[in-house]
Design an enzyme around this catalytic site. Structure first.
Site, PDB file in Angstrom:
ATOM      1  N   GLY A  52      11.789 -40.753 -45.055  1.00 18.27           N
ATOM      2  CA  GLY A  52      10.642 -40.012 -44.566  1.00 18.27           C
ATOM      3  C   GLY A  52      10.283 -38.861 -45.482  1.00 18.27           C
ATOM      4  N   HIS A 112     -21.495 -28.478 -48.554  1.00 17.80           N
ATOM      5  CA  HIS A 112     -20.416 -29.351 -48.072  1.00 17.80           C
ATOM      6  C   HIS A 112     -20.581 -29.630 -46.579  1.00 17.80           C
ATOM      7  CE1 HIS A 112     -18.196 -29.418 -51.769  1.00 17.80           C
ATOM      8  NE2 HIS A 112     -17.928 -28.118 -51.767  1.00 17.80           N
ATOM      9  N   PRO A 121       9.486 -35.000 -46.712  1.00 16.03           N
ATOM     10  CA  PRO A 121      10.214 -33.748 -46.441  1.00 16.03           C
ATOM     11  C   PRO A 121       9.676 -33.045 -45.202  1.00 16.03           C
ATOM     12  CG  PRO A 121       9.631 -33.911 -48.761  1.00 16.03           C
ATOM     13  CD  PRO A 121       8.926 -35.031 -48.080  1.00 16.03           C
ATOM     14  N   ASP A 150     -13.919 -29.609 -56.865  1.00 14.87           N
ATOM     15  CA  ASP A 150     -14.595 -30.689 -56.153  1.00 14.87           C
ATOM     16  C   ASP A 150     -14.800 -31.892 -57.061  1.00 14.87           C
ATOM     17  OD1 ASP A 150     -14.760 -29.046 -53.926  1.00 14.87           O
ATOM     18  OD2 ASP A 150     -16.724 -28.252 -54.499  1.00 14.87           O
ATOM     19  N   HIS A 196     -22.922 -23.029 -51.549  1.00 18.97           N
ATOM     20  CA  HIS A 196     -21.988 -24.097 -51.930  1.00 18.97           C
ATOM     21  C   HIS A 196     -21.274 -24.658 -50.698  1.00 18.97           C
ATOM     22  CE1 HIS A 196     -19.231 -26.034 -54.905  1.00 18.97           C
ATOM     23  NE2 HIS A 196     -18.408 -26.017 -53.866  1.00 18.97           N
ATOM     24  N   GLU A 197     -20.713 -23.788 -49.873  1.00 17.11           N
ATOM     25  CA  GLU A 197     -19.995 -24.256 -48.688  1.00 17.11           C
ATOM     26  C   GLU A 197     -20.953 -24.835 -47.647  1.00 17.11           C
ATOM     27  OE1 GLU A 197     -16.880 -24.563 -48.768  1.00 17.11           O
ATOM     28  OE2 GLU A 197     -16.639 -23.416 -50.623  1.00 17.11           O
ATOM     29  N   THR A 200      10.209 -33.968 -41.973  1.00 16.26           N
ATOM     30  CA  THR A 200       9.916 -34.807 -40.807  1.00 16.26           C
ATOM     31  C   THR A 200      11.054 -34.824 -39.796  1.00 16.26           C
ATOM     32  OG1 THR A 200      10.641 -36.703 -42.144  1.00 16.26           O
ATOM     33  CG2 THR A 200       8.268 -36.324 -41.962  1.00 16.26           C
ATOM     34  N   GLY A 201      12.176 -34.158 -40.082  1.00 18.48           N
ATOM     35  CA  GLY A 201      13.246 -34.030 -39.092  1.00 18.48           C
ATOM     36  C   GLY A 201      14.399 -34.991 -39.281  1.00 18.48           C
ATOM     37  N   LYS A 202      14.669 -35.421 -40.503  1.00 12.81           N
ATOM     38  CA  LYS A 202      15.774 -36.360 -40.744  1.00 12.81           C
ATOM     39  C   LYS A 202      17.122 -35.709 -40.460  1.00 12.81           C
ATOM     40  CE  LYS A 202      14.375 -37.076 -44.984  1.00 12.81           C
ATOM     41  NZ  LYS A 202      13.111 -36.318 -44.999  1.00 12.81           N
TER      42      LYS A 202
END
Length: 614
Positions: free
Chosen positions: A203, A429, A205, A501, A425-426, A207-209
């Protein structure tokens, strides 16, 4: 060496302190005058002596004028014999108060103590030096021992069970068989079943292994030995193999037990791919792990659990049946699992009544368990910084953006023109994303700088997705080029703000052609085989499995995808120019627009809208 010198200085200081105290006790503060026997006899005859204290050969004389004197006689001679020998009349001696001290062991103790104290101090110093040398020798002899962290089932403070691990339902079901085997192995052995000797957790990094491995030991109520793969490897050949033997010996002695090896790819990489040097030690360590796992009997209740996020580089011998023959994928949590994980990490945090963890989970697609824990921790820090007693939803949303993009840079002051360019610009988008049916909805638009970005548009899917269609990718390309198009259309110029972008759009367009096979002209195939040098552990080369002519066609297809996305973005901006100006005006006024505020702009009538001057 530094600790030895520090201990030596402490010991030497104690020695000086004892010597000073002893000298002060042994030597009186006022030393009497020492006279010879002739002077003493003369004073005795002249009636100047008031009292005499006899202590063996030592005589302390007190005169009538208040002075004190010290004189010595023979050890075996009495005071009366001394007076007779010097013609002192008995009347003279009788007029003096004579005090004879009884013979005691004080003298001998004093002499013995003055001899023993230096002897004891020197002996203690030598013992201390030899003990330090012996400690260094023991550390050298324990160089080949595994420093695995052991957790006993009796330690309730750090015990973890499956109830403490939210999400990962399928992984927990697979691991519960291991728990059953450790609890009642005869249930499986009587049916001829062989439980897997090794379980490999795969899994990303965070993720709870490691949590799952600890939960297996906690559920089975057995000792848990934890060690990292990098702790086996040393600069000396053979040390890693020795540590492997020591680790498995301890585990067998404590059976039933769990042995957890984190980041096993540090020693489990494919053999025969190094370029000399340290790979020899790593390969010997791997060989010893393989041998130890083969040495397990069917009734040995020791389960090896390993974790890695690079299963593609592991040696095939590790993955064959009889070793790590059970592989469990611990995937990134979905929205329901994210909500459950947030509830676990929110138990000790005071949340306000308006905090909906479901809404937080909706805004965090792709977040791992570690990311979610960090999110709530950042929210708590932000609430404390604002002198609040509870954590509000605003802190949670700010923490999401901080984890994703970085902290707000309010000190990063833009000029009025740069601020207006950033707003356009934003807004470009956000407008293209809103008008593209296949694009994800806009959650937030801001011109407040975060990280390295002067502004950002946050768009997130309504639900988790495992598959992405070509239409969605094309919509994403158009959204990425929305800011570029607006700068060109409004200001008739371009800035460096669109560089990232363009980089992301070019990368996505090339993946559509070479990785996903979504080009109609080149057909359903992929281009380029990835090669990696195992000893470096990262992808550094790509093997071209196509000709120069095909390479030109790939470049042409990438350019075509980008041109089509550019046309879509231009069409939307041209049709919705008044709406673009409305978004920009609101951004310049508020700096940040949440989803509700952004959607409300499209619901208002478009009357009397004035264009924002460039």
């Amino acid at each position: 060496m530094r600790n030895v010198m520090k201990n030596f200085l402490v010991f030497f200081g104690v020695f000086l302190l004892i010597f000073f105290i002893f000298s002060r006790v042994s030597v009186p503060l006022s030393k009497p005058e020492t006279v010879d026997l002739g002077t003493f006899v003369t004073e005795l005859k002249e009636d100047k002596v008031k009292s005499i204290e006899v202590d063996g050969a030592r005589m302390a004389v007190s005169l009538k004028d208040g002075k004190t004197q010290l004189t010595f006689k023979e050890e075996t001679q009495s005071l009366s014999e001394l007076a007779a020998n010097y013609d002192v009349s008995p009347d003279k001696l009788a007029a003096v108060a004579v005090n004879v001290k009884a013979s005691s062991s004080a003298f001998w103790l004093n002499a013995l103590f003055s001899f023993l104290l230096p002897f004891l101090l020197i002996s203690g110093f030598l013992w201390f030096i030899f003990r330090q040398a012996q400690g260094q020798s023991n550390r050298a002899l324990s160089f080949g021992q595994a420093n695995a962290r052991e957790v006993q089932p009796q330690d309730k403070r750090i015990r973890i069970t499956f109830a403490d691990v939210a999400g990962a339902k399928e992984a927990k079901e697979e691991l519960y068989e291991v728990v059953e085997f450790l609890k009642s192995p005869q249930k499986f052995i009587s049916l001829g079943a062989r439980i897997p000797k090794g379980v490999l957790l795969l899994g990303s990094p965070g993720t709870g292994k490691t949590m799952l491995a600890k939960a297996v030991a906690g559920e089975a109520n057995v000792p848990f030995f934890s060690i990292s793969g990098s702790e086996f490897v040393e600069m000396f050949v053979g040390v890693g193999a020795s540590r492997v033997r020591d680790l498995f010996r301890k585990a067998k002695k404590s059976a039933p037990a769990i042995v957890f090896i984190d980041e096993i790819d540090a020693v489990g990489r494919q053999r025969g791919a190094g370029l000399g040097g340290s790979h020899d030690e790593r390969e010997q360590t791997l060989n010893q792990i393989l041998v130890e796992m083969d040495g397990f009997d069917t009734d040995t209740n020791v389960i090896i659990i390993a974790a890695t996020n690079r299963p593609d580089i592991l040696d095939p011998a590790l993955l064959r049946p009889g070793r790590f023959d059970r592989r469990i994928v611990v995937d990134v949590p979905d929205i329901n699992d994210r909500e459950a994980i947030l509830k676990v990490h929110a138990k000790k945090k005071p949340l306000a009544s308006d905090v909906s963890l479901r809404r937080v989970a909706e805004r965090t697609p792709g977040f791992t368990g570690a990311d979610l824990a960090n999110l709530l921790n950042e929210a708590a820090i932000l609430a404390a910084r604002r002198n609040k007693k509870v954590i509000n939803l605003d802190e949670c949303f700010n923490a999401i953006e901080k984890v994703m993009l970085g902290p707000e840079r309010k000190s990063y002051v833009l000029s009025e023109r740069e601020k207006k360019i950033t707003a356009f610009h934003e807004a470009g988008h956000a407008l293209v994303a809103h008008e593209s049916p296949s694009a994800d909805p806009v959650q937030k638009v801001s011109i407040v700088s975060r990280g390295r970005a002067a502004g950002y548009t946050l768009k997130l899917p309504v639900e988790d997705k495992k598959l992405h269609s070509k239409k969605e990718f094309l919509a994403d390309l158009a959204v990425m080029l929305g800011g570029y198009v607006v700068e060109q259309e409004v200001f008739h110029d371009l800035t460096t703000g669109a560089s990232n972008d363009l980089q992301q759009a070019t990368k996505l367009a090339r993946q559509l052609v070479t990785k996903y096979g979504m080009s109609d002209r080149l057909g359903p195939r992929t281009f380029g085989e990835k090669e990696e040098l195992i000893f470096l552990g990262r992808e550094i080369a790509e093997q071209r499995d196509y000709s120069e002519k095909v390479a030109q066609q790939i470049d042409a297809e990438v350019a075509r995808f980008l041109d089509e996305a550019l046309k879509v973005a231009k069409t939307i901006v041209s049709k919705q120019r008044r709406m673009l100006d409305r978004i920009v005006a609101e951004l310049l006024k508020k700096e940040t627009l949440e989803r509700e505020e952004f959607e409300a702009l499209f619901a208002k009538p478009a009357k009397q809208l004035q264009a924002v001057p460039a």
